[in-house]
Design an enzyme around this catalytic site. Structure first.
Site, PDB file in Angstrom:
ATOM      1  N   HIS A  61      -8.630  52.209   4.503  1.00 51.97           N
ATOM      2  CA  HIS A  61      -8.270  52.272   5.926  1.00 51.97           C
ATOM      3  C   HIS A  61      -7.225  51.215   6.278  1.00 51.97           C
ATOM      4  O   HIS A  61      -7.568  50.059   6.522  1.00 51.97           O
ATOM      5  CB  HIS A  61      -9.556  52.059   6.741  1.00 51.97           C
ATOM      6  CG  HIS A  61      -9.404  52.317   8.200  1.00 51.97           C
ATOM      7  ND1 HIS A  61     -10.423  52.814   8.967  1.00 51.97           N
ATOM      8  CD2 HIS A  61      -8.361  52.134   9.054  1.00 51.97           C
ATOM      9  CE1 HIS A  61     -10.020  52.928  10.222  1.00 51.97           C
ATOM     10  NE2 HIS A  61      -8.770  52.505  10.296  1.00 51.97           N
ATOM     11  N   HIS A  63      -3.214  50.658   8.389  1.00 55.66           N
ATOM     12  CA  HIS A  63      -2.151  51.215   9.236  1.00 55.66           C
ATOM     13  C   HIS A  63      -0.853  50.578   8.755  1.00 55.66           C
ATOM     14  O   HIS A  63      -0.709  49.354   8.827  1.00 55.66           O
ATOM     15  CB  HIS A  63      -2.406  50.875  10.703  1.00 55.66           C
ATOM     16  CG  HIS A  63      -3.696  51.455  11.223  1.00 55.66           C
ATOM     17  ND1 HIS A  63      -3.782  52.715  11.763  1.00 55.66           N
ATOM     18  CD2 HIS A  63      -4.960  50.954  11.230  1.00 55.66           C
ATOM     19  CE1 HIS A  63      -5.047  52.964  12.106  1.00 55.66           C
ATOM     20  NE2 HIS A  63      -5.783  51.905  11.787  1.00 55.66           N
ATOM     21  N   ASP A 155      -8.127  58.744  13.290  1.00 56.38           N
ATOM     22  CA  ASP A 155      -8.450  57.333  13.526  1.00 56.38           C
ATOM     23  C   ASP A 155      -7.540  56.686  14.574  1.00 56.38           C
ATOM     24  O   ASP A 155      -6.340  56.933  14.627  1.00 56.38           O
ATOM     25  CB  ASP A 155      -8.364  56.515  12.245  1.00 56.38           C
ATOM     26  CG  ASP A 155      -8.671  55.066  12.531  1.00 56.38           C
ATOM     27  OD1 ASP A 155      -9.829  54.763  12.853  1.00 56.38           O
ATOM     28  OD2 ASP A 155      -7.742  54.240  12.494  1.00 56.38           O
ATOM     29  N   HIS A 182     -13.582  58.180  13.661  1.00 52.51           N
ATOM     30  CA  HIS A 182     -13.589  56.934  14.443  1.00 52.51           C
ATOM     31  C   HIS A 182     -14.571  57.210  15.581  1.00 52.51           C
ATOM     32  O   HIS A 182     -14.250  57.928  16.521  1.00 52.51           O
ATOM     33  CB  HIS A 182     -12.155  56.703  14.937  1.00 52.51           C
ATOM     34  CG  HIS A 182     -11.985  55.666  15.995  1.00 52.51           C
ATOM     35  ND1 HIS A 182     -11.108  54.617  15.863  1.00 52.51           N
ATOM     36  CD2 HIS A 182     -12.550  55.510  17.218  1.00 52.51           C
ATOM     37  CE1 HIS A 182     -11.141  53.868  16.958  1.00 52.51           C
ATOM     38  NE2 HIS A 182     -12.012  54.386  17.792  1.00 52.51           N
ATOM     39  N   HIS A 235     -15.047  52.089  10.097  1.00 52.65           N
ATOM     40  CA  HIS A 235     -15.394  50.801  10.732  1.00 52.65           C
ATOM     41  C   HIS A 235     -16.707  50.793  11.525  1.00 52.65           C
ATOM     42  O   HIS A 235     -16.713  50.596  12.743  1.00 52.65           O
ATOM     43  CB  HIS A 235     -14.253  50.289  11.614  1.00 52.65           C
ATOM     44  CG  HIS A 235     -13.533  51.338  12.441  1.00 52.65           C
ATOM     45  ND1 HIS A 235     -14.188  52.209  13.261  1.00 52.65           N
ATOM     46  CD2 HIS A 235     -12.208  51.628  12.547  1.00 52.65           C
ATOM     47  CE1 HIS A 235     -13.304  52.989  13.849  1.00 52.65           C
ATOM     48  NE2 HIS A 235     -12.104  52.669  13.428  1.00 52.65           N
ATOM     49  N   ASP A 308      -9.100  48.133   7.896  1.00 58.02           N
ATOM     50  CA  ASP A 308      -8.518  48.551   9.183  1.00 58.02           C
ATOM     51  C   ASP A 308      -7.336  47.643   9.531  1.00 58.02           C
ATOM     52  O   ASP A 308      -7.127  47.285  10.701  1.00 58.02           O
ATOM     53  CB  ASP A 308      -9.570  48.559  10.305  1.00 58.02           C
ATOM     54  CG  ASP A 308      -9.098  49.349  11.522  1.00 58.02           C
ATOM     55  OD1 ASP A 308      -7.983  49.912  11.485  1.00 58.02           O
ATOM     56  OD2 ASP A 308      -9.840  49.390  12.521  1.00 58.02           O
TER      57      ASP A 308
HETATM   58  O1  DOR Z   1      -8.155  48.086  16.472  1.00 58.98           O
HETATM   59  C1  DOR Z   1      -7.697  49.147  16.098  1.00 58.98           C
HETATM   60  N1  DOR Z   1      -6.385  49.295  15.838  1.00 58.98           N
HETATM   61  N2  DOR Z   1      -8.514  50.192  15.960  1.00 58.98           N
HETATM   62  C2  DOR Z   1      -8.060  51.425  15.708  1.00 58.98           C
HETATM   63  O2  DOR Z   1      -8.846  52.323  15.598  1.00 58.98           O
HETATM   64  C3  DOR Z   1      -6.610  51.681  15.592  1.00 58.98           C
HETATM   65  C4  DOR Z   1      -5.901  50.453  15.195  1.00 58.98           C
HETATM   66  C5  DOR Z   1      -4.405  50.554  15.350  1.00 58.98           C
HETATM   67  O3  DOR Z   1      -3.812  51.562  14.976  1.00 58.98           O
HETATM   68  O4  DOR Z   1      -3.813  49.585  15.836  1.00 58.98           O
END
Ligand code: DOR
Length: 469
Positions: A61, A63, A155, A182, A235, A308
């Site tokens: 997980h 980004h 997510d 999520h 998460h 995450d």
């Molecule tokens: O805190 C988070 N940031 N939770 C999420 O589900 C998405 C993520 C994001 O893309 O910044």
């Protein structure tokens, strides 16, 4: 490709159950031999005395913000951060711009990952078109694409409509894919800023109740049971959610779950600082939740630690709490946070604490602060070292397919490996991170456990603590 002998380390390989001294011979990108006192003829010897050798870490997980927000992170900077964290595989979420909801975008993400070549990139495809929650995306096309997607998630957002989640779980059975949800009931979290509890009441910030996660987890588990589809919960952050997953696993529901390092180590008390670096979704919870998530990780209710990793550009994140986007960095600190917070004494045979390995140039010239987040300490340890490594390597492979990663470290397998010093201490300095963003909640914290080398198919992506590209 060169022949390497990783000599004198403690090999912890959860997939084979090996935990003890062993040399690892790498030849032509693959593990050639594992055993005591291997013959070094023709090989470059890498001294691993006092170090742990394990499968490369796998992050389910992350980004990576590409395409669309390359000012916050790119596949290249995120891959470098991952390699420095000991990872050899990462799974980027589809909440990019455009959303990764079709074969073209997931193929582009996977191809860019290959071009960068620092970690293997296994994209997660969106469940619904544009992550808008109204119609299913072309899951089959993404599964059949060159990216071979076998994990889908909206997510950042929950799958609001039970009907759509049911359809997705039913449909993906045909190609044994997993739906990663999520879990958040949006009607209970509209405008929420942090966990709902005593601290939110004191600060006057709108709360995100644990029930908003637990209701959706309960719904998701019922639908997984109804459909026989594979569900993964992203998460997991509350004690109630852990209990629901534990019970569902007990009755044979096909569910896996992950927890993030910050939910394993920080509480809602951090919000008292009003520092938006501690704003995350789901939010930091109470001490009892942290304890329950730790115990869930220890007993296998939670299969994996997933970061995450959510980079945000400084101009977006360094604003007042209520307008800051949620999210925290994780890739470069996950292993050390796990070792420091969850694993008891330094591993037997470990060296004394070492001076920090030099990082990349300090772009901001600032020394690490002395502050840092209040943490929940665990002097006695919740996990032994082998279990901690399992949750970072082999466990993720139970949640989705990550071929070639997570072990076993055995002859013929790709040499995707991490080598770390379990006793070395270092201080997190956000200015020294390889990530393009700065939003680590661990800035200024002293952590134990330092990645020394990472190898992807036998080539160093990180050597002596330095990224090789
Ligand atoms: O805190 C988070 N940031 N939770 C999420 O589900 C998405 C993520 C994001 O893309 O910044």
């Amino acid at each position: 490709m060169s022949r390497l002998l990783l000599k004198g380390g403690r090999l912890v390989d959860p997939a084979s159950g090996h935990d003890g001294p062993a040399d690892v011979l790498v030849d032509d990108g693959r593990v050639a031999e594992v055993g005591p006192e291997l013959d070094a003829t023709g090989a470059e010897v890498v001294d691993c005395g006092g170090l742990v050798v394990c499968p490369g870490l796998v992050d389910l997980h992350v980004h990576l913000r590409e395409p669309g927000r390359e000012d916050a992170e790119t596949i290249e900077t995120g891959s470098r951060a991952a390699a420095l964290g000991g990872y050899t595989a990462v799974c980027p979420m589809p909440n990019t711009d455009p959303v990764a909801d079709n074969a073209g975008v997931v193929e582009m993400v996977a191809a860019r990952g290959r071009e960068v070549g620092l970690v293997d990139v296994f994209p997660v495809g969106a469940v619904t078109v544009g992550q808008r929650g109204s119609e299913l995306a072309e899951l089959g096309a993404m599964a059949r694409s060159a990216a071979r997607v076998d994990c889908f998630s909206d997510d950042g957002l929950p799958i609001r409509e039970a009907r759509l989640l049911r359809l997705a779980l039913e449909y993906t059975r045909a190609f044994d894919a997993v739906i990663a949800d999520h879990a958040q009931d949006a009607s209970l979290t509209d405008g929420a800023q942090m966990h709902e509890g005593e601290v939110s009441a004191m600060l006057g910030l709108a709360g995100w109740p644990a029930a908003a996660e637990e209701m959706v987890v309960a719904r998701d588990l019922l639908l997984a049971e109804l459909t026989g589809g594979r569900l993964h919960l992203c998460h997991v952050s509350t004690g109630g959610a852990v209990e629901l997953v534990r019970a569902a696993k007990g009755r044979g529901v096909r569910v896996t779950a992950e927890a993030a390092p910050h939910h394993l180590s920080l509480t809602d008390e951090a919000a008292r600082s009003y520092d938006p670096v501690f704003k995350v979704n789901p939010p930091l919870r109470e001490k009892a939740d942290v304890e329950a998530v730790r115990l869930g990780l220890a007993d296998g209710t939670i299969d994996a630690i997933a970061t995450d990793h959510a980079p945000h550009a400084r101009e977006d994140k360094e604003v007042e709490w209520s307008t800051a986007p949620p999210g925290m960095l994780g890739l470069e600190t996950a292993l050390a946070v796990t070792l420091t917070e969850l694993v008891g004494d330094p591993a037997p045979g470990a060296r004394d604490p070492q001076p920090p390995i030099p990082g990349p140039p300090n772009r901001e010239g600032s020394p690490p602060g002395s502050g840092g987040a209040p943490a929940v300490h665990s002097p006695s340890g919740y996990l032994d070292l082998a279990t901690a490594i399992e949750r970072l390597t082999t466990g993720p492979g139970r949640c989705r397919r990550v071929p070639g990663h997570g072990g076993p470290v055995a002859p013929g397998t790709p040499a995707n490996l991490a080598v770390f010093d379990p006793a070395a201490t270092w201080t997190v300095d956000r200015a020294r991170l390889a990530s393009r963003a700065r939003n680590t909640p661990f800035h200024g914290r002293e952590l134990r456990g330092r990645v020394v080398h990472t190898l992807l198919r036998g080539a160093f992506t990180v050597r002596d603590g330095l990224a090789q590209r």
